[in-house]
Write an enzyme that holds these catalytic residues in place. Sequence first.
Site, PDB file in Angstrom:
ATOM      1  N   PHE A   1      16.974 -14.035   6.923  1.00 28.78           N
ATOM      2  CA  PHE A   1      16.712 -12.720   6.635  1.00 28.78           C
ATOM      3  C   PHE A   1      17.124 -11.635   7.696  1.00 28.78           C
ATOM      4  CE2 PHE A   1      13.011 -15.556   5.333  1.00 28.78           C
ATOM      5  CZ  PHE A   1      13.552 -15.591   3.786  1.00 28.78           C
ATOM      6  N   CYS A   2      16.588 -11.270   8.338  1.00 28.92           N
ATOM      7  CA  CYS A   2      16.759 -10.072   8.989  1.00 28.92           C
ATOM      8  C   CYS A   2      18.250 -10.044   9.947  1.00 28.92           C
ATOM      9  CB  CYS A   2      15.651  -9.595  10.097  1.00 28.92           C
ATOM     10  SG  CYS A   2      14.183  -9.173   8.905  1.00 28.92           S
ATOM     11  N   VAL A   3      18.379 -11.303  10.562  1.00 34.45           N
ATOM     12  CA  VAL A   3      19.411 -11.429  11.330  1.00 34.45           C
ATOM     13  C   VAL A   3      20.866 -11.567  10.559  1.00 34.45           C
ATOM     14  CG1 VAL A   3      20.828 -13.234  12.910  1.00 34.45           C
ATOM     15  CG2 VAL A   3      18.172 -12.791  13.195  1.00 34.45           C
TER      16      VAL A   3
END
Length: 172
Positions: A112-114
Amino acid sequence: MTTALLIIDVQEAMFSYEVELHDGNEVMGRIVSLLNKARAAGIPVVYVQHTEDEEYTKGTDTWQISSLITPLPEDTIVEKPTWDSFHRTNLHEELQRLGITDLVICGMQTEFCVDTTVRRAYSMGYSSVLVQDAHSTFPNARFNAEEIVGHHNAVLGGRFAVLKPEHEVEFR
Protein backbone atom coordinates in the site's frame (compact mmCIF):
# COMPACT_ATOMS: atom_id res chain seq x y z
CA MET A 1 23.27 16.85 1.99
CA THR A 2 20.80 15.73 -0.61
CA THR A 3 19.65 12.44 0.97
CA ALA A 4 16.90 11.88 3.52
CA LEU A 5 15.68 8.79 5.33
CA LEU A 6 11.94 8.43 4.69
CA ILE A 7 10.16 6.27 7.29
CA ILE A 8 6.60 5.45 6.22
CA ASP A 9 3.79 4.64 8.68
CA VAL A 10 5.81 2.94 11.40
CA GLN A 11 3.05 3.59 13.90
CA GLU A 12 1.84 1.75 16.99
CA ALA A 13 -1.25 0.52 15.09
CA MET A 14 0.98 -1.75 13.01
CA PHE A 15 1.76 -3.72 16.17
CA SER A 16 -1.76 -3.81 17.58
CA TYR A 17 -3.46 -6.29 15.23
CA GLU A 18 -4.11 -9.96 15.95
CA VAL A 19 -2.11 -10.88 12.86
CA GLU A 20 1.57 -10.01 13.20
CA LEU A 21 3.66 -8.13 10.69
CA HIS A 22 5.89 -10.36 8.61
CA ASP A 23 9.36 -10.45 10.18
CA GLY A 24 8.16 -7.59 12.38
CA ASN A 25 10.84 -7.56 15.09
CA GLU A 26 13.66 -7.98 12.58
CA VAL A 27 12.27 -5.30 10.27
CA MET A 28 11.97 -2.91 13.21
CA GLY A 29 15.56 -3.68 14.20
CA ARG A 30 16.68 -2.77 10.69
CA ILE A 31 14.63 0.45 10.71
CA VAL A 32 16.20 1.38 14.05
CA SER A 33 19.63 0.70 12.54
CA LEU A 34 18.85 2.90 9.51
CA LEU A 35 17.65 5.66 11.82
CA ASN A 36 20.80 5.45 13.94
CA LYS A 37 23.04 5.53 10.85
CA ALA A 38 21.17 8.50 9.39
CA ARG A 39 21.35 10.47 12.63
CA ALA A 40 25.05 9.67 13.07
CA ALA A 41 25.70 11.03 9.57
CA GLY A 42 23.55 14.13 10.08
CA ILE A 43 21.06 13.01 7.41
CA PRO A 44 17.54 14.46 7.65
CA VAL A 45 14.89 12.04 8.87
CA VAL A 46 11.36 12.41 7.56
CA TYR A 47 8.52 10.46 9.15
CA VAL A 48 5.27 9.91 7.30
CA GLN A 49 2.34 9.37 9.64
CA HIS A 50 -0.94 7.96 8.33
CA THR A 51 -3.85 9.94 9.73
CA GLU A 52 -7.40 8.68 9.20
CA ASP A 53 -10.06 6.19 10.35
CA GLU A 54 -10.15 4.31 13.63
CA GLU A 55 -6.61 3.01 14.20
CA TYR A 56 -5.03 6.14 12.78
CA THR A 57 -7.12 8.83 14.42
CA LYS A 58 -4.88 11.75 15.30
CA GLY A 59 -3.87 11.75 18.93
CA THR A 60 -4.78 8.13 19.71
CA ASP A 61 -2.23 5.67 21.06
CA THR A 62 -2.27 3.60 17.87
CA TRP A 63 -1.71 6.71 15.71
CA GLN A 64 1.59 7.50 17.45
CA ILE A 65 4.88 6.80 15.73
CA SER A 66 6.46 3.66 17.20
CA SER A 67 8.22 4.33 20.48
CA LEU A 68 11.21 2.40 19.11
CA ILE A 69 11.87 5.24 16.65
CA THR A 70 10.61 8.33 18.45
CA PRO A 71 11.18 11.47 16.36
CA LEU A 72 13.55 14.14 17.58
CA PRO A 73 12.58 17.82 17.50
CA GLU A 74 14.69 18.41 14.38
CA ASP A 75 13.00 15.58 12.44
CA THR A 76 10.20 16.29 9.97
CA ILE A 77 6.80 14.67 10.40
CA VAL A 78 4.33 14.68 7.51
CA GLU A 79 0.76 13.50 8.07
CA LYS A 80 -0.97 11.81 5.16
CA PRO A 81 -4.60 10.80 4.52
CA THR A 82 -3.97 8.36 1.62
CA TRP A 83 -1.54 5.62 0.63
CA ASP A 84 0.54 8.12 -1.35
CA SER A 85 2.89 10.05 0.94
CA PHE A 86 2.95 12.92 -1.57
CA HIS A 87 -0.79 13.23 -2.27
CA ARG A 88 -2.55 15.93 -0.25
CA THR A 89 0.53 16.42 1.96
CA ASN A 90 3.43 18.84 2.21
CA LEU A 91 6.06 16.10 1.75
CA HIS A 92 7.39 17.41 -1.57
CA GLU A 93 7.61 20.96 -0.20
CA GLU A 94 9.44 19.75 2.92
CA LEU A 95 11.91 17.73 0.84
CA GLN A 96 12.49 20.74 -1.42
CA ARG A 97 13.02 22.98 1.62
CA LEU A 98 15.65 20.53 2.87
CA GLY A 99 17.31 20.31 -0.57
CA ILE A 100 16.57 16.58 -0.86
CA THR A 101 16.90 14.78 -4.20
CA ASP A 102 17.60 11.25 -2.93
CA LEU A 103 15.49 9.11 -0.62
CA VAL A 104 16.19 6.00 1.41
CA ILE A 105 12.76 4.46 1.97
CA CYS A 106 11.55 2.01 4.61
CA GLY A 107 8.33 1.38 6.51
CA MET A 108 4.87 -0.12 6.42
CA GLN A 109 2.78 -1.49 4.53
CA THR A 110 4.60 -2.87 1.54
CA GLU A 111 1.76 -3.20 -0.96
CA PHE A 112 0.00 0.00 0.00
CA CYS A 113 1.90 3.03 1.28
CA VAL A 114 5.45 1.85 0.54
CA ASP A 115 4.65 0.80 -3.03
CA THR A 116 2.62 3.90 -3.83
CA THR A 117 5.19 6.28 -2.34
CA VAL A 118 8.15 4.64 -4.12
CA ARG A 119 6.35 4.92 -7.47
CA ARG A 120 5.31 8.51 -6.84
CA ALA A 121 8.83 9.51 -5.73
CA TYR A 122 10.14 8.10 -9.01
CA SER A 123 7.51 10.01 -11.01
CA MET A 124 8.45 13.22 -9.21
CA GLY A 125 12.13 12.84 -10.07
CA TYR A 126 13.54 11.60 -6.77
CA SER A 127 16.27 8.98 -6.82
CA SER A 128 15.33 6.33 -4.30
CA VAL A 129 16.75 3.34 -2.49
CA LEU A 130 14.12 0.93 -1.22
CA VAL A 131 15.59 -0.93 1.72
CA GLN A 132 14.48 -4.40 0.71
CA ASP A 133 14.50 -5.88 4.21
CA ALA A 134 13.15 -2.84 6.07
CA HIS A 135 9.53 -2.82 4.97
CA SER A 136 6.77 -5.22 5.88
CA THR A 137 3.10 -6.08 5.71
CA PHE A 138 0.47 -8.61 6.72
CA PRO A 139 -0.75 -11.68 4.83
CA ASN A 140 -3.92 -11.35 2.80
CA ALA A 141 -6.47 -13.88 1.53
CA ARG A 142 -4.32 -14.73 -1.49
CA PHE A 143 -0.64 -14.33 -0.51
CA ASN A 144 1.46 -14.64 2.59
CA ALA A 145 3.33 -11.51 3.65
CA GLU A 146 6.72 -12.85 2.56
CA GLU A 147 5.36 -13.30 -0.97
CA ILE A 148 3.94 -9.77 -0.97
CA VAL A 149 7.25 -8.26 0.16
CA GLY A 150 9.20 -10.34 -2.36
CA HIS A 151 6.87 -9.44 -5.20
CA HIS A 152 7.08 -5.72 -4.50
CA ASN A 153 10.86 -5.83 -4.18
CA ALA A 154 10.99 -7.54 -7.60
CA VAL A 155 8.60 -5.05 -9.22
CA LEU A 156 9.97 -1.85 -7.67
CA GLY A 157 13.67 -2.73 -7.69
CA GLY A 158 15.58 -1.63 -10.74
CA ARG A 159 12.59 0.21 -12.13
CA PHE A 160 11.40 2.68 -9.53
CA ALA A 161 14.17 2.35 -6.94
CA VAL A 162 17.50 0.72 -6.25
CA LEU A 163 17.10 -2.23 -3.88
CA LYS A 164 19.57 -2.59 -1.03
CA PRO A 165 19.56 -4.63 2.16
CA GLU A 166 19.84 -2.56 5.33
CA HIS A 167 23.43 -3.61 6.05
CA GLU A 168 24.56 -2.13 2.71
CA VAL A 169 22.89 1.26 3.23
CA GLU A 170 25.39 3.96 4.13
CA PHE A 171 24.72 7.63 4.67
CA ARG A 172 27.39 10.21 3.87
